[in-house]
Design an enzyme around this catalytic site. Structure first.
Site: not given
Ligand SMILES: C[S@@+](CC[C@H](N)C(=O)[O-])C[C@H]1O[C@@H](n2cnc3c(N)ncnc32)[C@H](O)[C@@H]1O
Length: 443
Positions: A71, A77, A276, A305, A400
């Protein structure tokens, strides 16, 4: 060692951030851009009590490991960190990052799941726009740790069509002299563009502005030029904030959602859904998480989550019942629609914070496995305490951010759990970031 002084050094190893490591006066020095085995002239830019940081001034004897970044914007960047070393070395640094952060714990470390495609993999890109000194409109990414935009016209980790769409929008803004938002004065209209797409080749464009505006011309041009665009939104964000997208979306064209396929299931993706960013690696990540959980049809499972339910519905194929918990209203709406779309009838989605909602499940039924995939800040202690009190036999922690994951795992280990297996997975080639799946069992 003195600040701003230059030194000739030999780079001894890489640290967990991919920086070169050397020593001056017995103090460890992290050299940004330094590669193992080479002799470099470096300049000290920062001195702390036990370590220092340096930037690379000149390569005296290059390492065989150093590669020419593909790149042209790489040096400036802030998007990528690993383009100056081969992908195999990048993968080793990511494994080292995970193992070093989990040091002190005993577990089985499986080799990192590498990516087949290390370029063109991102399915979501956000670019800010600005004006240069000649008043031309340009876009790009931010420099590392800065709010200065590095102008680019082709990002190698985005796909070709996304680059073309953003280029096209930039030309339109220039031709029609659209006013561009200026962060300092907080004046102007046009802020950013988000483009996301799915492996079914459906594209969504979100134009982010400070105010309502008639973009019907742009919408016409874009949809005639790019058949793949199935949805265009305006997002109005008048606030002076680092958060790019507000909750105010206006559908300008096409469908409310685009459709993604993850491990054979279909998912409606709205502009605010978490998904993702690397579909093929995401499928490997989910498959590995499900494999490590060793699920069966008698099991009841929680997916905390859960976002739009992409792991939940894939778990559902293998178990008696799965509960997904998620705090964002629109994500739960998506999840419920995705459940119908895939004719799944053993999944239930619960809206609210995991910290509270898991307590309701604790009294309801016996849970055999809990998956959690929290945001970068990791899990709330209240949530972890409830998980511990529920004595759930198995935990699958997807993270992550290995630093917060390690913090949470230590709490779980102090309270009756054992970290068994760790599997790093590379969802973000050419950058420092790494995703990790961990299996913990109740002792
Ligand atoms: C890293 S993402 C994972 C989403 C899903 N597992 C995926 O692989 O697509 C984290 C998720 O946690 C949700 N989140 C953040 N804080 C939370 C909480 N206190 N209780 C429930 N969900 C939460 C966010 O809105 C987001 O959708």
């Amino acid at each position: 060692m003195k600040l701003n002084e230059t030194y000739k050094v030999k780079i001894e190893s890489f640290d967990i951030n991919g920086y070169g490591v050397t020593h001056i006066d017995s103090k460890i020095v992290f050299v940004i851009g330094g590669v193992v085995g080479e002799e470099d002239i470096i300049e000290i830019i920062n001195i702390h009590k036990k370590y220092a940081f340096a930037k690379l001034i000149k390569i005296i004897t290059p390492s065989e490991m150093r590669v020419e970044p593909k790149c042209p914007y790489y040096e400036f960047c802030g998007g990528c960190d690993m383009m100056h070393i081969p992908y195999d070395e990048e993968a080793k640094i990511k494994e080292f990052r995970v193992s070093q952060t989990l040091r002190g714990l005993e577990y089985n470390m499986l080799p990192i799941i590498k990516a087949d495609d290390i370029y063109g993999y991102r399915n979501k890109v956000m670019v800010p726009f600005c004006k240069d000194i000649d008043d031309d409109i340009l876009y790009g990414f931010y420099e590392k740790d800065s709010h200065k935009i590095v102008s680019i016209d082709n990002c190698l980790i985005s796909d070709d069509l996304t680059n073309k769409i953003i280029n096209y929008i930039c030309k339109f803004l220039n031709i029609f002299h659209i006013s561009i938002y200026d962060e300092l004065s907080h004046k102007g209209l046009f802020k950013e563009v988000m483009v996301r797409h799915t492996k079914l080749n459906e594209y969504m464009v979100v134009l982010v502005t400070t105010d309502n505006y008639d973009f019907s011309n742009l919408v016409d041009y874009l949809t005639k030029e790019f058949n793949e665009i199935k949805s265009i939104y305006l997002n109005i964000n008048s606030k002076k904030t680092n958060v790019v997208l507000s909750n105010e979306y206006k559908l300008l064209y096409g469908n409310e959602t685009i459709v993604e396929d993850i491990l054979g299931l279909k998912f409606n993706v709205s502009p605010s859904s978490f998904m993702q960013v690397n579909n093929s690696q995401c499928e490997k990540l989910y498959s590995e998480a499900i494999r490590l959980a060793n699920l069966n049809k008698d099991m009841n499972v929680i997916d905390a989550y859960c976002g739009m339910g992409s792991i939940t519905l894939n778990i559902a194929k293998n178990v008696n019942k799965v509960y997904g918990i998620e705090i964002v209203d629109s994500a739960i709406n998506n999840a419920n629609k995705n459940k119908e779309l895939n004719n799944v009838n053993n999944a239930e989605f619960i809206l609210g914070p995991c910290e509270e909602k898991i307590k309701e499940l604790a009294n309801l039924t016996n849970i055999d496995v809990i998956f959690f995939d929290p945001p970068r800040k990791g899990c709330d202690i209240e949530f972890l305490n409830t998980v511990i009190s529920m004595k759930i036999p198995k935990i699958i922690y997807i993270s992550c951010n290995i630093a917060t994951c390690a913090r949470d795992i230590k709490i779980l280990e102090e309270n009756g759990y054992k970290l068994e297996t760790v599997r790093p997975t590379d969802l973000f080639p050419r950058t420092l970031h790494v995703e990790t799946v961990c299996l913990l069992t109740k002792k």
